[in-house]
Scaffold this motif. Structure first.
Motif, PDB file in Angstrom:
ATOM      1  N   ARG A   1      44.336  31.299  52.572  1.00 57.30           N
ATOM      2  CA  ARG A   1      43.362  31.634  51.538  1.00 57.30           C
ATOM      3  C   ARG A   1      43.328  33.139  51.278  1.00 57.30           C
ATOM      4  NH1 ARG A   1      39.839  28.355  49.373  1.00 57.30           N
ATOM      5  NH2 ARG A   1      40.126  26.834  51.067  1.00 57.30           N
ATOM      6  N   ALA A   2      43.373  33.930  52.346  1.00 54.82           N
ATOM      7  CA  ALA A   2      43.344  35.385  52.195  1.00 54.82           C
ATOM      8  C   ALA A   2      44.599  35.890  51.476  1.00 54.82           C
ATOM      9  CB  ALA A   2      43.220  36.046  53.565  1.00 54.82           C
ATOM     10  N   VAL A   3      45.734  35.319  51.812  1.00 53.96           N
ATOM     11  CA  VAL A   3      46.992  35.730  51.187  1.00 53.96           C
ATOM     12  C   VAL A   3      47.013  35.335  49.714  1.00 53.96           C
ATOM     13  CG1 VAL A   3      49.495  35.404  51.169  1.00 53.96           C
ATOM     14  CG2 VAL A   3      48.287  35.686  53.347  1.00 53.96           C
ATOM     15  N   ALA A   4      46.538  34.127  49.399  1.00 49.79           N
ATOM     16  CA  ALA A   4      46.491  33.683  48.004  1.00 49.79           C
ATOM     17  C   ALA A   4      45.631  34.632  47.179  1.00 49.79           C
ATOM     18  CB  ALA A   4      45.953  32.261  47.928  1.00 49.79           C
ATOM     19  N   LYS A   5      44.501  35.041  47.741  1.00 51.72           N
ATOM     20  CA  LYS A   5      43.622  35.969  47.036  1.00 51.72           C
ATOM     21  C   LYS A   5      44.290  37.320  46.850  1.00 51.72           C
ATOM     22  CE  LYS A   5      39.022  38.088  47.258  1.00 51.72           C
ATOM     23  NZ  LYS A   5      37.753  38.174  48.050  1.00 51.72           N
ATOM     24  N   GLU A   6      44.925  37.812  47.891  1.00 52.65           N
ATOM     25  CA  GLU A   6      45.600  39.115  47.828  1.00 52.65           C
ATOM     26  C   GLU A   6      46.749  39.094  46.829  1.00 52.65           C
ATOM     27  OE1 GLU A   6      46.364  43.103  48.873  1.00 52.65           O
ATOM     28  OE2 GLU A   6      44.704  41.844  49.568  1.00 52.65           O
ATOM     29  N   ALA A   7      47.472  37.984  46.775  1.00 51.44           N
ATOM     30  CA  ALA A   7      48.637  37.861  45.889  1.00 51.44           C
ATOM     31  C   ALA A   7      48.245  37.445  44.478  1.00 51.44           C
ATOM     32  CB  ALA A   7      49.622  36.848  46.465  1.00 51.44           C
ATOM     33  N   ASP A   8      46.968  37.054  44.314  1.00 47.29           N
ATOM     34  CA  ASP A   8      46.470  36.563  43.019  1.00 47.29           C
ATOM     35  C   ASP A   8      47.271  35.346  42.558  1.00 47.29           C
ATOM     36  OD1 ASP A   8      44.814  36.482  40.819  1.00 47.29           O
ATOM     37  OD2 ASP A   8      45.998  37.896  39.633  1.00 47.29           O
ATOM     38  N   VAL A   9      47.429  34.395  43.478  1.00 44.21           N
ATOM     39  CA  VAL A   9      48.101  33.134  43.162  1.00 44.21           C
ATOM     40  C   VAL A   9      47.205  31.994  43.641  1.00 44.21           C
ATOM     41  CG1 VAL A   9      50.400  34.161  43.405  1.00 44.21           C
ATOM     42  CG2 VAL A   9      49.342  33.021  45.375  1.00 44.21           C
ATOM     43  N   PRO A  10      47.384  30.782  43.140  1.00 46.01           N
ATOM     44  CA  PRO A  10      46.595  29.644  43.616  1.00 46.01           C
ATOM     45  C   PRO A  10      46.867  29.384  45.102  1.00 46.01           C
ATOM     46  CG  PRO A  10      47.738  29.117  41.574  1.00 46.01           C
ATOM     47  CD  PRO A  10      48.307  30.418  42.042  1.00 46.01           C
ATOM     48  N   LEU A  11      45.867  28.875  45.786  1.00 48.19           N
ATOM     49  CA  LEU A  11      46.042  28.538  47.196  1.00 48.19           C
ATOM     50  C   LEU A  11      47.183  27.550  47.389  1.00 48.19           C
ATOM     51  CD1 LEU A  11      45.085  28.662  50.131  1.00 48.19           C
ATOM     52  CD2 LEU A  11      43.415  26.872  49.574  1.00 48.19           C
ATOM     53  N   SER A  12      47.362  26.662  46.431  1.00 39.80           N
ATOM     54  CA  SER A  12      48.426  25.668  46.524  1.00 39.80           C
ATOM     55  C   SER A  12      49.813  26.313  46.550  1.00 39.80           C
ATOM     56  CB  SER A  12      48.343  24.677  45.356  1.00 39.80           C
ATOM     57  OG  SER A  12      48.438  25.365  44.109  1.00 39.80           O
ATOM     58  N   ALA A  13      49.939  27.519  45.994  1.00 41.92           N
ATOM     59  CA  ALA A  13      51.238  28.196  45.979  1.00 41.92           C
ATOM     60  C   ALA A  13      51.643  28.618  47.389  1.00 41.92           C
ATOM     61  CB  ALA A  13      51.200  29.411  45.058  1.00 41.92           C
ATOM     62  N   THR A  14      50.689  29.132  48.179  1.00 38.95           N
ATOM     63  CA  THR A  14      51.038  29.570  49.538  1.00 38.95           C
ATOM     64  C   THR A  14      51.386  28.380  50.419  1.00 38.95           C
ATOM     65  OG1 THR A  14      48.757  29.520  50.366  1.00 38.95           O
ATOM     66  CG2 THR A  14      49.499  31.553  49.302  1.00 38.95           C
ATOM     67  N   THR A  15      50.656  27.282  50.257  1.00 39.67           N
ATOM     68  CA  THR A  15      50.947  26.105  51.072  1.00 39.67           C
ATOM     69  C   THR A  15      52.208  25.384  50.610  1.00 39.67           C
ATOM     70  OG1 THR A  15      49.433  24.780  49.703  1.00 39.67           O
ATOM     71  CG2 THR A  15      48.538  25.770  51.712  1.00 39.67           C
ATOM     72  N   TYR A  16      52.602  25.599  49.371  1.00 37.67           N
ATOM     73  CA  TYR A  16      53.841  25.000  48.864  1.00 37.67           C
ATOM     74  C   TYR A  16      55.058  25.676  49.503  1.00 37.67           C
ATOM     75  CZ  TYR A  16      57.703  23.938  45.674  1.00 37.67           C
ATOM     76  OH  TYR A  16      58.912  23.558  45.153  1.00 37.67           O
ATOM     77  N   TYR A  17      55.041  26.996  49.523  1.00 34.16           N
ATOM     78  CA  TYR A  17      56.187  27.730  50.061  1.00 34.16           C
ATOM     79  C   TYR A  17      56.175  27.790  51.590  1.00 34.16           C
ATOM     80  CZ  TYR A  17      57.182  29.230  45.295  1.00 34.16           C
ATOM     81  OH  TYR A  17      57.486  29.249  43.963  1.00 34.16           O
ATOM     82  N   PHE A  18      54.991  27.709  52.185  1.00 35.12           N
ATOM     83  CA  PHE A  18      54.888  27.841  53.641  1.00 35.12           C
ATOM     84  C   PHE A  18      53.989  26.723  54.165  1.00 35.12           C
ATOM     85  CE2 PHE A  18      55.324  31.961  51.595  1.00 35.12           C
ATOM     86  CZ  PHE A  18      56.515  32.410  52.155  1.00 35.12           C
TER      87      PHE A  18
END
Length: 243
Positions: free
Chosen positions: A62-79
Motif C-alpha cells: 500500500r505504501a509503495v502504491a501510494k509513493e508510485a502513484d499507481v493502483p494497489l493492484s499494480a504492485t500486487t500484480y508485478y510482485f
C-alpha cells in the motif's frame, strides 16, 4: 531522494541481467511490453525511495502504491508478495550502484596510470607521493558519494541491516560486495600489491567506515582531514611505507 541515483541506460529485464560481470535476477512477474516494464520500474524506484526514507521495513504494497502513484493492484500484480518486492528493489539498487561505481573508476583510470608512471617502488619518497595521490583519489570518491549520492549510501546500509533478517537478500548482497572487492583487488594488483585480495578487503572496510562516519557526523574540513589521514595511512601500510 533516490533520483540522485541515475537509472541504468538499458531497460530492466525480469529474467535477469548481466551488469559489470554480475548476473542479477529479478523475482517478480516477467514483462515484455515497454509500458509494463516502465510501470514495474516505477514501482521499484518508489520502493527504493521508501527504503531511504523509512528503512526496508517501511516497504509495504500500500505504501509503495501510494509513493508510485499507481493502483494497489499494480504492485500486487508485478510482485506476488512483499518478499519479491523487497528483493527486486535491492536488485535494482545493486544494478544502479555497480554501473555508477564502474563509471567512476573508469574515469579515474587515467589518473592512476599517470601516478603509476611516476612511481619508483625502490624509492621511499616516490612511494610517499604515490600514497598521497591514491589517497586523494579515494577521498574524492568518498566525497562524491557523500555529497551527490547520500541516498545511495543510506539505502546500502538499510539493505545490509535487512540481510541479517532476510536470507533472500544475502546472495544479492554477496554479489554487490564481490563486485566492489573485485574492483579494489584489480586496483591493488595494478599498483603492485603482493596481497591484492587482502588489501582489497582491508581498504574496502576503511572506505565503508569512512562513508559511515561521513553520514553520521557530516563531512566538514576537520572530519575530512581525519578521514583522509585514515585512508592515507592504510595505503602507506599496503605500500610498505612505515614512519
Amino acid at each position: 531522494m533516490v533520483s540522485t541515483m541515475d537509472s541504468p541506460s538499458e531497460g530492466m529485464k525480469g529474467s535477469g541481467k548481466h551488469v559489470s560481470g554480475m548476473e542479477l535476477k529479478y523475482q517478480g512477474r516477467k514483462t515484455s511490453r515497454a509500458n509494463s516494464e516502465q510501470r514495474r520500474r516505477t514501482i521499484l524506484e518508489a520502493a527504493l525511495r521508501i527504503v531511504v526514507r523509512d528503512g526496508v521495513r517501511g516497504v509495504r504494497h500500500r505504501a509503495v502504491a501510494k509513493e508510485a502513484d499507481v493502483p494497489l493492484s499494480a504492485t500486487t500484480y508485478y510482485f506476488k508478495d512483499i518478499t519479491d518486492l523487497i528483493t527486486d528493489t535491492f536488485t535494482l539498487f545493486v544494478e544502479m550502484g555497480a554501473q555508477k561505481f564502474k563509471a567512476y573508476w573508469e574515469e579515474s583510470d587515467s589518473m592512476l596510470k599517470i601516478a603509476m608512471k611516476e612511481l619508483e617502488p625502490s624509492e621511499a619518497a616516490s612511494r610517499q607521493v604515490f600514497a598521497e595521490r591514491i589517497s586523494d583519489l579515494a577521498i574524492e570518491y568518498v566525497l562524491i558519494q557523500l555529497r551527490e549520492h547520500r541516498d545511495y549510501l543510506i539505502a546500502e546500509r538499510a539493505f545490509q541491516q535487512e540481510c541479517l533478517r532476510n536470507e533472500n537478500l544475502r546472495p544479492i548482497a554477496f554479489s554487490h560486495q564481490k563486485f566492489f572487492l573485485d574492483s579494489l583487488e584489480t586496483f591493488f594488483t595494478k599498483i603492485g600489491s603482493n596481497y591484492p585480495d587482502i588489501d582489497a578487503e582491508l581498504f574496502g572496510s576503511i572506505i565503508l567506515h569512512v562513508e559511515y562516519q561521513g553520514l553520521i557526523a557530516g563531512f566538514d574540513g576537520e572530519i575530512a582531514n581525519k578521514l583522509r589521514a585514515m585512508l592515507k595511512r592504510q595505503i602507506e601500510l599496503m605500500l610498505g611505507i612505515y614512519h
